[in-house]
Design an enzyme around this catalytic site. Structure first.
Site, PDB file in Angstrom:
ATOM      1  N   CYS B  83      22.672 -15.289   1.226  1.00  0.00           N
ATOM      2  CA  CYS B  83      22.282 -13.874   1.155  1.00  0.00           C
ATOM      3  C   CYS B  83      21.159 -13.646   0.154  1.00  0.00           C
ATOM      4  CB  CYS B  83      23.484 -13.015   0.805  1.00  0.00           C
ATOM      5  SG  CYS B  83      24.886 -13.323   1.886  1.00  0.00           S
ATOM      6  N   SER B 205      29.636  -4.141   2.935  1.00  0.00           N
ATOM      7  CA  SER B 205      28.332  -3.899   3.540  1.00  0.00           C
ATOM      8  C   SER B 205      28.429  -4.239   5.031  1.00  0.00           C
ATOM      9  CB  SER B 205      27.252  -4.738   2.856  1.00  0.00           C
ATOM     10  OG  SER B 205      27.581  -6.105   2.910  1.00  0.00           O
ATOM     11  N   LYS B 327      25.336  -1.513   1.020  1.00  0.00           N
ATOM     12  CA  LYS B 327      26.421  -0.769   1.648  1.00  0.00           C
ATOM     13  C   LYS B 327      25.918   0.267   2.647  1.00  0.00           C
ATOM     14  CE  LYS B 327      30.260   0.903   2.749  1.00  0.00           C
ATOM     15  NZ  LYS B 327      29.584   1.198   4.030  1.00  0.00           N
ATOM     16  N   HIS B 331      22.615  -4.577   5.534  1.00  0.00           N
ATOM     17  CA  HIS B 331      22.493  -5.902   4.935  1.00  0.00           C
ATOM     18  C   HIS B 331      22.135  -6.943   5.989  1.00  0.00           C
ATOM     19  CE1 HIS B 331      22.985  -9.270   2.385  1.00  0.00           C
ATOM     20  NE2 HIS B 331      24.286  -9.448   2.478  1.00  0.00           N
TER      21      HIS B 331
END
Lengths: 76, 383
Positions: B83, B205, B327, B331
């Site tokens: 990520c 998210s 959130k 994402h």
């Protein structure tokens, strides 16, 4: 053995049980692992509780019929 | 090392982009950035993507996206750090410009997550396959363990986790690029479906498609192109054990605290000097822990801080995730780190509209991978 942290989650791929608990467990020799905590009343599970490792089936490869085994923890 | 500036940005809206392929999404963001910067060429490009192979069956993104962008034969490199792929993509572009190797470099990120792959399984490849995933671990599960540990050690309350999501949705409602532009309440978070105790759906998210890109160049070149370049004050990257259980503490993300230490030393800044921050709120607990590990709040006080409004856009001494964060903004994993940089850029240029932070001069972006095994922090400053 000590279970310092725990959680419950809805299973995704591992459908041997309806609800699962997993946690980080510290072994007597200091090695730490992530493992499932089974055969336990999850509502009574506490951080810091003692557990012991047992040999259990972890997952199935349904079509090939292969069972995969490994360790899980039970409250000792 | 040369001084480096950001001179243009572009992104797609984040969300379920059914009618756009991964190529369409990236090219849209990259063309917007190139146009915004007003450059007639780029010398090199980086693209952050966590798992295009699993999500859409496409690897070799560097050459592919340079091709569809019409930029062959420039060097084009795909960067993967789970990520944190976007943040690392930006850092690689920063290093290439700072080294003098290239003059104008594009740093981008893209992910197409809604094409039918099992997203939870694909994301779980960022954890240790043999020792975590084999036991049935998922990312909500890992962060749930972190949340349980934090709640146990510091008496962090369930409502304080919810306050993160409520704040970020409030900010995201003011962001035209955000996936979810609706406000939510603490009660809605607490009543949303349980994912991994204590984390509920509205602590997590979402799954998103999206792309983002920025243009970097040396400060000397930037000053010839624009009157308002944004200075890259510093960039650091760290790593930690891949497995959560291997760490001495579950309530501190050491990759984050070490990166914070390094970047404050590199930039000669203190946490109090940061005017606002974008942090990696993949789950509500992550924002609380990261806000502590960045030194904005004492250890264990992050939950109370968000509840008291210390991180809000309206009243906060350090507004966090003014974009809506992961959130609310969404994402799309590889694009997230770049989108954070874009929020910093807009704020520092005074172009954030209803989300504008007053007197925003220095912004920090923190992006991480896995359960905190990779961390990259970039600090940008208005010139």
């Amino acid at each position: 053995m000590i279970s310092p942290k725990y959680f419950r989650e809805i299973p995704q791929r591992y459908r041997l049980e309806a609800s699962r608990c997993k946690g980080c467990v510290e072994l007597d020799d200091g090695v730490k692992i992530t493992t499932q905590i089974v055969e336990t009343d999850l509502n009574k599970l506490q951080i810091g509780q003692n557990v012991k490792l047992v040999f259990r089936r972890i997952q199935d490869d349904g079509k090939a019929g292969i069972h995969c085994y490994g360790y899980k923890a039970v409250v000792s | 090392m040369k001084e480096v500036a950001v001179i243009g940005t572009g992104m797609t809206r984040f969300g379920e982009l059914w009618n756009k392929s991964i190529k369409d999404i990236f090219v849209e963001a990259a063309l917007k950035a190139i146009k915004d910067a007003g450059v007639d060429h780029i010398d090199s490009m980086y693209v952050g993507s966590m798992s295009s192979g699993l999500f859409v069956g496409q690897e070799h993104l560097g050459a592919l996206l340079a091709d569809y962008l019409g930029m062959n034969p420039i060097p084009a490199t795909r960067v993967e750090s789970a990520c944190a792929s976007g943040g690392v993509s930006f850092r690689q572009a920063y290093l290439e410009v700072a080294s003098g190797q290239s003059e104008v470099v594009l740093a981008g990120g893209v992910e197409k997550m809604t094409d039918g792959a099992d997203v939870t399984d694909a994301l779980a490849t960022a954890a240790d396959q043999e020792y975590e995933v084999y036991q049935g671990i998922t990312f909500p599960g890992l962060y749930a363990m972190i949340a349980n540990a934090h709640m146990h050690q510091y008496k962090t309350k369930r409502e304080q986790l919810a306050a993160v999501a409520v704040k970020n949705h409030r900010n995201g409602s003011k962001n035209p690029y955000a996936q979810f532009r609706s406000e939510i309440t603490v009660e809605q978070v607490l009543k949303s479906s349980l994912v991994a105790d204590p984390l509920r759906l509205l602590d997590c998210s979402p799954v998103s498609d999206g792309g983002a890109a920025v243009i970097l160049c040396s400060m000397d070149v930037a000053k010839k192109i624009t009157d308002t370049p944004i200075h890259v004050r510093g960039s650091v990257q760290t790593s930690d054990t891949i497995a959560l259980h291997s760490r001495s503490s579950l309530t501190t993300l050491k990759a984050v605290s070490t990166a914070a230490e390094k970047i404050y030393k590199m930039t000669n800044l203190k946490p109090q000097d940061i005017d606002f921050a974008e942090v990696h709120d993949c789950f509500s607990i992550a924002e609380i822990i990261v806000s502590e590990d960045l030194g904005f709040f004492d250890k264990g006080c992050g939950g109370a801080a968000v509840e008291e409004g210390s991180t809000s856009l309206e009243t906060g001494k350090i507004p966090i995730n003014t974009s809506g964060g992961l959130k609310s903004k969404g994402h799309p994993v590889g694009a997230t780190g770049i989108a954070q940089i874009i929020e910093l850029y807009e704020q520092l240029q005074g172009k954030a509209g209803k989300r504008q932070v007053k007197n925003a001069n220095i912004g920090l972006a923190q992006n991480m991978g896995g359960s905190g095994a990779s961390c990259v922090i970039n600090i940008l400053e208005a010139v």
